[in-house]
Design a protein around this motif. Structure first.
Motif, PDB file in Angstrom:
ATOM      1  N   PRO A   1       2.970  -2.323   2.332  1.00  8.54           N
ATOM      2  CA  PRO A   1       4.276  -1.646   2.377  1.00  8.54           C
ATOM      3  C   PRO A   1       4.794  -1.380   3.783  1.00  8.54           C
ATOM      4  O   PRO A   1       6.000  -1.416   4.025  1.00  8.54           O
ATOM      5  CB  PRO A   1       4.018  -0.340   1.630  1.00  8.54           C
ATOM      6  N   LEU A   2       3.886  -1.119   4.740  1.00 10.72           N
ATOM      7  CA  LEU A   2       4.321  -0.924   6.127  1.00 10.72           C
ATOM      8  C   LEU A   2       4.996  -2.172   6.672  1.00 10.72           C
ATOM      9  O   LEU A   2       5.964  -2.094   7.437  1.00 10.72           O
ATOM     10  CB  LEU A   2       3.127  -0.547   7.005  1.00 10.72           C
ATOM     11  N   LEU A   3       4.471  -3.326   6.279  1.00  5.33           N
ATOM     12  CA  LEU A   3       5.061  -4.592   6.712  1.00  5.33           C
ATOM     13  C   LEU A   3       6.405  -4.828   6.032  1.00  5.33           C
ATOM     14  O   LEU A   3       7.347  -5.336   6.648  1.00  5.33           O
ATOM     15  CB  LEU A   3       4.089  -5.734   6.414  1.00  5.33           C
ATOM     16  N   CYS A   4       6.475  -4.460   4.784  1.00  4.51           N
ATOM     17  CA  CYS A   4       7.700  -4.695   4.008  1.00  4.51           C
ATOM     18  C   CYS A   4       8.872  -3.832   4.481  1.00  4.51           C
ATOM     19  O   CYS A   4      10.032  -4.213   4.306  1.00  4.51           O
ATOM     20  CB  CYS A   4       7.441  -4.440   2.527  1.00  4.51           C
TER      21      CYS A   4
ATOM     22  N   LEU B   1      -2.521 -11.562  13.601  1.00  3.30           N
ATOM     23  CA  LEU B   1      -1.382 -10.689  13.840  1.00  3.30           C
ATOM     24  C   LEU B   1      -0.155 -11.473  14.293  1.00  3.30           C
ATOM     25  O   LEU B   1       0.979 -11.149  13.913  1.00  3.30           O
ATOM     26  CB  LEU B   1      -1.745  -9.629  14.887  1.00  3.30           C
ATOM     27  N   PHE B   2      -0.369 -12.510  15.078  1.00  2.06           N
ATOM     28  CA  PHE B   2       0.753 -13.346  15.523  1.00  2.06           C
ATOM     29  C   PHE B   2       1.429 -14.008  14.334  1.00  2.06           C
ATOM     30  O   PHE B   2       2.658 -13.991  14.212  1.00  2.06           O
ATOM     31  CB  PHE B   2       0.256 -14.400  16.510  1.00  2.06           C
ATOM     32  N   LEU B   3       0.652 -14.591  13.440  1.00  4.88           N
ATOM     33  CA  LEU B   3       1.217 -15.276  12.278  1.00  4.88           C
ATOM     34  C   LEU B   3       1.942 -14.300  11.355  1.00  4.88           C
ATOM     35  O   LEU B   3       3.005 -14.604  10.812  1.00  4.88           O
ATOM     36  CB  LEU B   3       0.112 -15.999  11.506  1.00  4.88           C
ATOM     37  N   ILE B   4       1.362 -13.110  11.196  1.00  8.41           N
ATOM     38  CA  ILE B   4       1.979 -12.119  10.298  1.00  8.41           C
ATOM     39  C   ILE B   4       3.279 -11.572  10.886  1.00  8.41           C
ATOM     40  O   ILE B   4       4.313 -11.524  10.211  1.00  8.41           O
ATOM     41  CB  ILE B   4       0.990 -10.971  10.018  1.00  8.41           C
ATOM     42  N   LEU B   5       3.231 -11.154  12.155  1.00  8.97           N
ATOM     43  CA  LEU B   5       4.386 -10.489  12.764  1.00  8.97           C
ATOM     44  C   LEU B   5       5.459 -11.463  13.236  1.00  8.97           C
ATOM     45  O   LEU B   5       6.636 -11.081  13.359  1.00  8.97           O
ATOM     46  CB  LEU B   5       3.920  -9.624  13.943  1.00  8.97           C
ATOM     47  N   LYS B   6       5.075 -12.701  13.471  1.00 16.59           N
ATOM     48  CA  LYS B   6       6.049 -13.683  13.942  1.00 16.59           C
ATOM     49  C   LYS B   6       6.712 -14.431  12.793  1.00 16.59           C
ATOM     50  O   LYS B   6       7.925 -14.693  12.819  1.00 16.59           O
ATOM     51  CB  LYS B   6       5.347 -14.677  14.871  1.00 16.59           C
ATOM     52  N   TYR B   7       5.933 -14.768  11.777  1.00 15.59           N
ATOM     53  CA  TYR B   7       6.466 -15.632  10.720  1.00 15.59           C
ATOM     54  C   TYR B   7       6.469 -14.960   9.341  1.00 15.59           C
ATOM     55  O   TYR B   7       7.472 -14.969   8.638  1.00 15.59           O
ATOM     56  CB  TYR B   7       5.661 -16.935  10.660  1.00 15.59           C
TER      57      TYR B   7
ATOM     58  N   VAL C   1       6.390 -11.903   8.338  1.00 18.20           N
ATOM     59  CA  VAL C   1       7.257 -10.746   8.160  1.00 18.20           C
ATOM     60  C   VAL C   1       8.663 -11.150   7.712  1.00 18.20           C
ATOM     61  O   VAL C   1       9.387 -10.365   7.095  1.00 18.20           O
ATOM     62  CB  VAL C   1       7.311  -9.912   9.466  1.00 18.20           C
ATOM     63  N   ARG C   2       9.062 -12.384   7.997  1.00 11.74           N
ATOM     64  CA  ARG C   2      10.383 -12.861   7.592  1.00 11.74           C
ATOM     65  C   ARG C   2      10.512 -12.961   6.075  1.00 11.74           C
ATOM     66  O   ARG C   2      11.621 -12.902   5.532  1.00 11.74           O
ATOM     67  CB  ARG C   2      10.664 -14.227   8.224  1.00 11.74           C
ATOM     68  N   LEU C   3       9.382 -13.140   5.401  1.00 12.41           N
ATOM     69  CA  LEU C   3       9.410 -13.200   3.934  1.00 12.41           C
ATOM     70  C   LEU C   3       9.394 -11.813   3.305  1.00 12.41           C
ATOM     71  O   LEU C   3       9.743 -11.656   2.132  1.00 12.41           O
ATOM     72  CB  LEU C   3       8.210 -14.008   3.415  1.00 12.41           C
ATOM     73  N   ALA C   4       8.976 -10.798   4.079  1.00 12.87           N
ATOM     74  CA  ALA C   4       8.814  -9.455   3.534  1.00 12.87           C
ATOM     75  C   ALA C   4      10.164  -8.754   3.407  1.00 12.87           C
ATOM     76  O   ALA C   4      11.103  -9.025   4.153  1.00 12.87           O
ATOM     77  CB  ALA C   4       7.888  -8.638   4.428  1.00 12.87           C
ATOM     78  N   SER C   5      10.234  -7.835   2.454  1.00 10.68           N
ATOM     79  CA  SER C   5      11.430  -7.011   2.273  1.00 10.68           C
ATOM     80  C   SER C   5      11.053  -5.737   1.543  1.00 10.68           C
ATOM     81  O   SER C   5      10.018  -5.670   0.867  1.00 10.68           O
ATOM     82  CB  SER C   5      12.500  -7.769   1.493  1.00 10.68           C
ATOM     83  N   THR C   6      11.899  -4.725   1.656  1.00 17.29           N
ATOM     84  CA  THR C   6      11.625  -3.457   0.986  1.00 17.29           C
ATOM     85  C   THR C   6      11.606  -3.604  -0.535  1.00 17.29           C
ATOM     86  O   THR C   6      10.945  -2.830  -1.229  1.00 17.29           O
ATOM     87  CB  THR C   6      12.679  -2.414   1.382  1.00 17.29           C
ATOM     88  N   GLN C   7      12.321  -4.607  -1.056  1.00 15.20           N
ATOM     89  CA  GLN C   7      12.359  -4.839  -2.501  1.00 15.20           C
ATOM     90  C   GLN C   7      11.000  -5.261  -3.057  1.00 15.20           C
ATOM     91  O   GLN C   7      10.757  -5.183  -4.258  1.00 15.20           O
ATOM     92  CB  GLN C   7      13.400  -5.902  -2.844  1.00 15.20           C
ATOM     93  N   MET C   8      10.114  -5.691  -2.166  1.00 12.72           N
ATOM     94  CA  MET C   8       8.790  -6.138  -2.615  1.00 12.72           C
ATOM     95  C   MET C   8       7.832  -4.975  -2.863  1.00 12.72           C
ATOM     96  O   MET C   8       6.806  -5.150  -3.531  1.00 12.72           O
ATOM     97  CB  MET C   8       8.174  -7.075  -1.569  1.00 12.72           C
TER      98      MET C   8
END
Length: 476
Positions: free
Chosen positions: A63-66, A133-139, A141-148
């Protein structure tokens, strides 16, 4: 008629599922789990280690990422790093046992003197964290959203209620976690012998009596000791257990085949997990909850063997192929009356071996022999060996292997086989020095410090985990 009534309901459910459980959500979840678990999946193939296939702590922080806010991403990064460190620390315990975080931090101080293999491990572990962390925060995270957040929470609840894997709650041997998925928090809460895993523990070691007694004081009558004593704490000498007792006998056979050697005793004794705990056990019949020996208190060291023998007029010397600062021996050895201690590079031959950086035992033996011969009167020499340390390098072998590591017995046990070859070599080197007259009229006690750690072998049960062998001989 019923179908007509229910059809709108099914349509609504389908619409909700399609909207909230979209392909984007599934792709996000799958790639996220791959990123934070693939390192351990690959490590399992190489080291035959065990770990949850999916660690749920990583799932709980999604959820923090989303939220995709600056503060939430910073908090996600910090939390992810903490979970990763905890994950690594717990995973490492399969191979190297330590009791608490402070003990592990103490080990990190010795990384500069560690084998290159350990440097490689550290580099891979750190590199994986940075890449993840690079893959998560760079790429990702673009798929994440609060709706998830809501659908992910629903998925987790369904998963926890219907499909949760509880096998990891009961830990198997070697600190393995077993299960498709699970929580380290849950595991640690259920470990009766691991409740202090992440506590810092006391700064001072708080020395206690070792209930089983060390081999040295069992074999040497301190009230009436022999004139010359050589005590050898043998690095990673363990008892091989896959139903081949003849191998254990053959390892130390070079000593027993000498005509001027009398066997006094041989057997096994309970042991803890580290070298300095082995030193404390053997020299003092003590144990400790911390490895910070330099902090004392040292009042119980008064009962240590070197202290008691020095009071009886013995000259006391110590030899170890590594550096004096390793495990702070330069600080606490003197409190055991081991002031006359020889560390690297204080030897006649300072060629370094490969299993662990330091002088080679097959060269140090000549210095130990010379010290024994030149000792006037009563003498006690303590020798802590080094070259049979993990990773049991074949580069330290002087000649052909005694045990053929390609025979079926050693399938999946290559590290164990290399350990046995190096141990046999050590006993042969000691026997050769006895032949040259270096230890005449000397009682020699050799005991393992701890069971040999196994990292890459498929089978981790090659040696008894909580006991070590010993042998006591007298050279005429």
């Amino acid at each position: 008629m019923k179908l007509a009534v229910h059809f709108p309901v099914f349509s609504k459910i389908f619409f909700l599922v399609k909207r909230y459980f979209s392909l984007r959500l599934w792709c996000f979840l799958i790639f996220y789990l791959i990123i934070n678990n693939v390192f351990f999946w690959l490590a399992h193939l190489i080291t035959y280690s065990q770990r949850y296939d999916i660690v749920l702590e990583y799932v709980w922080i999604i959820p923090l990422l989303c939220l995709r806010k600056k503060w939430s991403l910073v908090l996600f990064t910090i939390t992810y790093i903490c979970i990763y460190i905890f994950d690594i620390l717990y995973w490492i315990k399969q191979f190297y046992h330590y009791d608490n975080l402070s003990e592990f931090v103490d080990l990190l101080y010795f990384i500069p003197q560690a084998p290159k293999l350990y440097w490689l491990f550290l580099g891979i572990i750190l590199g994986n964290l940075i890449l993840s962390l690079f893959l998560i925060l760079k790429y990702l995270v673009r798929l994440a959203s609060t709706q998830m957040i809501v659908p992910l929470s629903v998925l987790y609840l369904l998963f926890a209620i219907c499909f949760y894997d509880y096998r990891g709650a009961n830990l198997s041997d070697r600190y393995q976690t077993v299960g498709w998925w699970g929580s380290y928090y849950e595991t640690i809460q259920n470990l009766k012998f691991n409740t202090q895993f992440f506590w810092r523990g006391t700064l001072k070691p708080e020395f206690y009596d070792w209930p089983h007694g060390g081999v040295l004081q069992k074999q040497i009558n301190i009230q009436h000791p022999p004139k010359k004593i050589l005590f050898i704490l043998n690095e990673s000498w363990g008892t091989f257990v896959p139903e081949h007792g003849a191998i254990n006998s053959s390892v130390k056979a070079p000593l027993l085949n000498l005509p001027n050697v009398q066997l006094i005793a041989q057997g096994e004794n309970p042991a803890l997990h580290s070298t300095i705990m082995g030193e404390l056990r053997e020299l003092c019949d003590l144990k400790a909850k911390s490895s910070n020996f330099k902090l004392g208190p040292f009042d119980k060291f008064k009962k240590c063997v070197p202290v008691r023998l020095q009071k009886q007029g013995y000259t006391v010397q110590a030899f170890h192929g590594s550096y004096a600062k390793m495990y702070d021996r330069k600080d606490w050895y003197p409190h055991m009356d081991l002031q006359d201690a020889h560390f690297f590079p204080q030897f006649s031959n300072i060629k370094q071996c490969h299993s662990f950086p330091g002088a080679c035992d097959y060269n140090i033996v000549h210095d130990v022999s010379a010290a024994n011969k030149s000792a006037q009167g009563k003498s006690f020499i303590y020798w802590l060996t080094l070259n049979t340390h993990h990773p049991y390098s074949e580069l330290d072998m002087l000649g052909a292997n005694t045990y053929d590591c390609h025979q079926p017995l050693f399938n999946g046990r290559q590290e164990a086989c290399r350990n046995l070859n190096l141990q046999h070599q050590f006993f042969q080197v000691l026997a050769d020095e006895i032949k040259r007259g270096g230890f005449k009229h000397t009682d020699i006690v050799v005991v393992g410090d701890h069971s040999p750690p196994i990292v890459f072998d498929e089978f981790k049960d090659s040696f008894k985990p909580d006991s070590v062998p010993f042998i006591h001989i007298r050279v005429n």
